[in-house]
Design a protein around this motif. Structure first.
Motif, PDB file in Angstrom:
ATOM      1  N   VAL A   6      36.219   0.573  26.551  1.00  0.00           N
ATOM      2  CA  VAL A   6      35.554  -0.475  27.337  1.00  0.00           C
ATOM      3  C   VAL A   6      35.945  -0.372  28.812  1.00  0.00           C
ATOM      4  O   VAL A   6      35.094  -0.421  29.713  1.00  0.00           O
ATOM      5  N   ARG A  10      34.401   2.761  30.440  1.00  0.00           N
ATOM      6  CA  ARG A  10      32.947   2.614  30.560  1.00  0.00           C
ATOM      7  C   ARG A  10      32.615   1.688  31.731  1.00  0.00           C
ATOM      8  O   ARG A  10      31.741   1.979  32.539  1.00  0.00           O
ATOM      9  N   THR A  34      26.542   1.199  30.840  1.00  0.00           N
ATOM     10  CA  THR A  34      26.298   0.329  29.691  1.00  0.00           C
ATOM     11  C   THR A  34      26.579   1.146  28.429  1.00  0.00           C
ATOM     12  O   THR A  34      26.723   2.377  28.494  1.00  0.00           O
ATOM     13  N   GLN A  35      26.620   0.468  27.289  1.00  0.00           N
ATOM     14  CA  GLN A  35      26.761   1.216  26.029  1.00  0.00           C
ATOM     15  C   GLN A  35      25.575   2.171  25.874  1.00  0.00           C
ATOM     16  O   GLN A  35      25.752   3.303  25.424  1.00  0.00           O
ATOM     17  N   ARG A  64      24.474   4.442  20.039  1.00  0.00           N
ATOM     18  CA  ARG A  64      25.026   3.221  20.611  1.00  0.00           C
ATOM     19  C   ARG A  64      25.745   2.390  19.546  1.00  0.00           C
ATOM     20  O   ARG A  64      26.771   1.766  19.820  1.00  0.00           O
ATOM     21  N   LEU A 111      29.229   3.621  19.250  1.00  0.00           N
ATOM     22  CA  LEU A 111      30.045   3.171  20.381  1.00  0.00           C
ATOM     23  C   LEU A 111      30.429   1.700  20.222  1.00  0.00           C
ATOM     24  O   LEU A 111      31.569   1.318  20.507  1.00  0.00           O
ATOM     25  N   ALA A 112      29.483   0.884  19.774  1.00  0.00           N
ATOM     26  CA  ALA A 112      29.765  -0.547  19.562  1.00  0.00           C
ATOM     27  C   ALA A 112      30.884  -0.717  18.532  1.00  0.00           C
ATOM     28  O   ALA A 112      31.784  -1.555  18.709  1.00  0.00           O
ATOM     29  N   GLU A 144      34.189   0.211  20.157  1.00  0.00           N
ATOM     30  CA  GLU A 144      34.651  -0.798  21.116  1.00  0.00           C
ATOM     31  C   GLU A 144      35.122  -2.079  20.424  1.00  0.00           C
ATOM     32  O   GLU A 144      35.832  -2.879  21.018  1.00  0.00           O
TER      33      GLU A 144
END
Length: 197
Positions: free
Chosen positions: A24, A27, A33-34, A45, A48-49, A52
Motif C-alpha cells: 500500500v 503504491r 491505483t490498484q 486487481r 492485489l486487493a 493489501e
C-alpha cells in the motif's frame, strides 16, 4: 499443532502483514491505483486487493511482477519496518563536479522511479548548461540559499531563497549563480516523461 508449526504460522502471518503495509505504501508513493498497478504488473486487481488486505498467499512470480512494476527490490516489499531504515553518511553519497564550480549530489540515494532528485551547490559565479530531456518532462528548481538565475529557452528567471521555478525539461536551459562572491544552493526535481507514452 506443535510449537514449531505455530511459530511458522506466526512468521507467515507477520510477512503477510508486512507485505500488505509495504505494498500500500509503495503504491501510494508511486501515485498508482490498484487498477494502475494491476495493469503495470500484469497481476489481477483482485489479487492485489487480497495482498493489501494481508490475506493473500502470493507466488514468487507474482511478487516479482509487483516489485518490478513498483520499481522496488523484493526485500522492500517483505521487510519489517525496522529493516527498512537505512542511514547514509556523507561519504557514501557520490558527488559529481559539473560545469564550472557546480557540485551535484543525489537528494535521495536510492533510485526513484521516473525522477531525478539532486542538490546543486554553486560556487560563486558557477554555471551549468542543463541536459534537455524527452518532451513531457517537467523540471522544478528550488533555490535554498543565495541567488540563482535559470535560463529557459533564452529567458532569464531570477530566484532567491525559497523561490521555485517549474519549466518543461525538453527545452534548452541553464543555471548560473549570479553572485560572484557568495555560494548558492538549490534542489532540482525532474519528473521524467516515459518514452512512447
Amino acid at each position: 499443532m506443535d510449537e514449531t508449526s505455530h511459530e511458522t504460522t506466526d512468521e507467515i502471518a507477520h510477512v503477510a502483514q508486512h507485505l500488505a503495509r509495504n505494498l500500500v505504501a509503495l503504491r501510494h508513493a508511486r501515485a498508482l491505483t490498484q487498477e494502475g498497478l494491476a495493469k503495470a504488473s500484469g497481476v489481477p486487481r483482485s489479487t492485489l486487493a487480497n495482498l493489501e488486505s494481508g490475506e493473500g498467499n502470493p507466488s514468487l512470480t507474482v511478487l516479482m511482477k509487483v516489485a518490478g512494476a513498483l520499481g522496488a527490490p523484493l526485500d522492500e516489499l517483505l521487510a519489517s519496518p525496522r529493516a527498512k531504515v537505512r542511514k547514509w553518511s556523507v561519504e557514501d553519497i557520490s558527488a559529481q563536479n559539473r560545469g564550472s564550480g557546480l557540485t551535484i549530489r543525489p537528494l535521495v540515494p536510492e533510485p526513484v522511479r521516473d525522477s531525478i532528485l539532486d542538490t546543486m551547490a554553486f560556487a560563486p559565479g558557477a554555471y551549468l548548461r542543463g541536459t534537455p530531456h524527452l518532451p513531457g518532462t517537467r523540471e522544478y528548481f528550488t533555490c535554498l540559499e543565495g541567488r540563482v538565475a535559470v535560463f529557459v529557452a533564452g529567458e532569464r528567471h531570477g530566484l532567491t531563497a525559497g523561490d521555485v521555478l517549474a519549466f518543461p525539461g525538453h527545452v534548452p536551459h541553464s543555471y548560473r549563480n549570479e553572485d560572484a562572491h557568495h555560494k548558492a544552493l538549490g534542489v532540482s526535481v525532474v519528473i521524467l516523461a516515459r518514452a512512447g507514452v
